[in-house]
Design an enzyme around this catalytic site. Structure first.
Site, PDB file in Angstrom:
ATOM      1  N   GLY A 213      46.614  39.426  35.611  1.00  8.59           N
ATOM      2  CA  GLY A 213      46.240  38.930  36.930  1.00  8.59           C
ATOM      3  C   GLY A 213      45.198  37.828  36.797  1.00  8.59           C
ATOM      4  O   GLY A 213      44.995  37.254  35.726  1.00  8.59           O
TER       5      GLY A 213
ATOM      6  N   CYS B 280      31.591  43.962  39.127  1.00  2.49           N
ATOM      7  CA  CYS B 280      30.965  42.654  39.332  1.00  2.49           C
ATOM      8  C   CYS B 280      29.619  42.812  40.043  1.00  2.49           C
ATOM      9  O   CYS B 280      28.642  42.132  39.699  1.00  2.49           O
ATOM     10  CB  CYS B 280      31.901  41.741  40.114  1.00  2.49           C
ATOM     11  SG  CYS B 280      32.427  42.394  41.712  1.00  2.49           S
TER      12      CYS B 280
ATOM     13  N   ILE C 255      41.991  37.954  36.669  1.00  3.99           N
ATOM     14  CA  ILE C 255      40.924  38.236  35.713  1.00  3.99           C
ATOM     15  C   ILE C 255      41.444  38.196  34.276  1.00  3.99           C
ATOM     16  O   ILE C 255      40.782  37.682  33.374  1.00  3.99           O
ATOM     17  CB  ILE C 255      40.252  39.589  36.038  1.00  3.99           C
ATOM     18  CG1 ILE C 255      38.851  39.637  35.450  1.00  3.99           C
ATOM     19  CG2 ILE C 255      41.068  40.771  35.596  1.00  3.99           C
ATOM     20  CD1 ILE C 255      38.010  40.763  36.007  1.00  3.99           C
TER      21      ILE C 255
ATOM     22  N   ASN D  43      32.598  36.571  41.351  1.00  2.00           N
ATOM     23  CA  ASN D  43      32.684  37.974  40.949  1.00  2.00           C
ATOM     24  C   ASN D  43      33.533  38.122  39.684  1.00  2.00           C
ATOM     25  O   ASN D  43      33.159  38.838  38.742  1.00  2.00           O
ATOM     26  CB  ASN D  43      33.253  38.833  42.080  1.00  2.00           C
ATOM     27  CG  ASN D  43      34.509  38.252  42.713  1.00  2.00           C
ATOM     28  OD1 ASN D  43      34.663  37.041  42.854  1.00  2.00           O
ATOM     29  ND2 ASN D  43      35.419  39.117  43.118  1.00  2.00           N
TER      30      ASN D  43
END
Length: 315
Positions: A15, A129, A17, A269
């Site tokens: 994804g 985060c 991240i 984040n």
């Protein structure tokens, strides 16, 4: 295994991240990204990984178990419910897992507070985060001042909060609260997560309210700025935007802007937790001693369970 002085790395999850992590690892002096894994060949993240020239696979955790050699480090960018099984399956290979989900399975690490402890653990949890943004400051403030209550309010743009985080909202809050307690010693802690639908998207923000004694504004600001400066060594967009203290109460806020790679500027984040995870992996790479994946693979005929995992964003 360690080759040309760099640790072999796999990214589990493709994804937002996971792909940003892969991009960061690809340019690391100490890490060698050898595989990016999802569950479906048409995952947009895998297409991006292939465009970067990185090897990819589509069998989730099964792809890691079937690899010719164990990986030194695996970044788990899936979801909290899956991480415990991933850790159990990869344990026999001696792989170090760096967990970007709020699973609380491994040893919690915040680089500027206890980063050196990462070397002694095989399963490292990056908290959340909000934890990575707040704990460096709260740890410093509570070392200098008595604090009896802490409230941490995280606001993230809806577009930066992927399916993995949305599946893990309860775990996110619980993990952030528990980590703040552990790193500060403050028992009365409340964590809140706001997902903002605002357009244009809101920059990632974490607000910390404290109740205690003798919270001097000069001292609180000095500690907050010093802690923020240390975080900026690996997350350049980290800034203290508010700091007010008087007597029994203090309020500190930070904003984090993403700096480059695959994440939009408002997604601080994701950039923050990825940068912290990369910092931890490089600390491990620089540590003296054998390569992390020193344990032999299972004996021939050993049966492993291929647990499917998703390629999702998490924070």
């Amino acid at each position: 295994m360690k080759r040309n002085g760099r640790l072999s790395v796999a990214v589990l999850g493709a994804g937002l991240i996971g792909i940003d992590l892969a991009a960061k690892v690809a340019r690391s002096r100490a890490l060698d990204c050898r595989l990016v894994v999802a569950r479906a060949a048409d995952t947009p993240g895998l297409r991006q990984a292939r465009a970067m020239g990185l090897p990819t696979a589509t069998d989730g955790i099964g792809s890691l178990l079937a690899a010719d050699e164990p990986f030194d480090v695996v970044f788990d960018a899936t979801n909290a419910m899956a991480h415990a099984e991933h850790a159990a399956l990869l344990g026999p290979f001696g792989t170090t897992l760096i967990d970007l989900t709020p699973s609380q399975v491994g040893h919690m690490v915040v680089p500027t507070v206890n980063g050196a402890e990462a070397v002694g653990h095989r399963d490292i949890n990056m908290v959340s985060c909000g934890g990575q943004a707040s704990i460096p400051l709260l740890h410093g403030i509570t070392r200098r001042h008595r604090v009896d209550h802490v409230e941490v309010v995280t606001t993230a743009a809806s577009r930066s909060v992927g399916r993995g985080t949305r599946l893990n909202l309860d775990e996110y809050v619980e993990t952030t609260q528990d980590a703040v307690r552990d790193f500060t010693g403050v028992k009365d802690v409340k964590a809140i997560l706001n997902i903002s639908p605002a357009r244009p998207p809101a920059t990632f923000r974490v607000a910390m309210s404290m109740v205690g004694q003798d919270l001097n504004p000069e001292s609180v600001r000095a500690v907050a700025e010093e802690a923020a400066g240390r975080v900026r060594a690996y997350a350049a967009g980290f800034e203290v935007t508010a700091c007010v203290a008087e007597g029994e109460r203090a309020f500190v806020a930070v904003e984090v802007a993403a700096c480059g790679d695959r994440i939009p500027r408002y997604g601080g984040n994701l950039d923050l937790i990825n940068s912290a995870a990369l910092q931890v992996a490089e600390v491990i790479a620089d540590a003296p001693g054998p390569s992390p994946a020193a344990a032999p693979p299972p004996e021939p005929g050993h049966t492993t369970l291929a647990v499917p995992t998703g390629g999702t964003e998490t924070s």
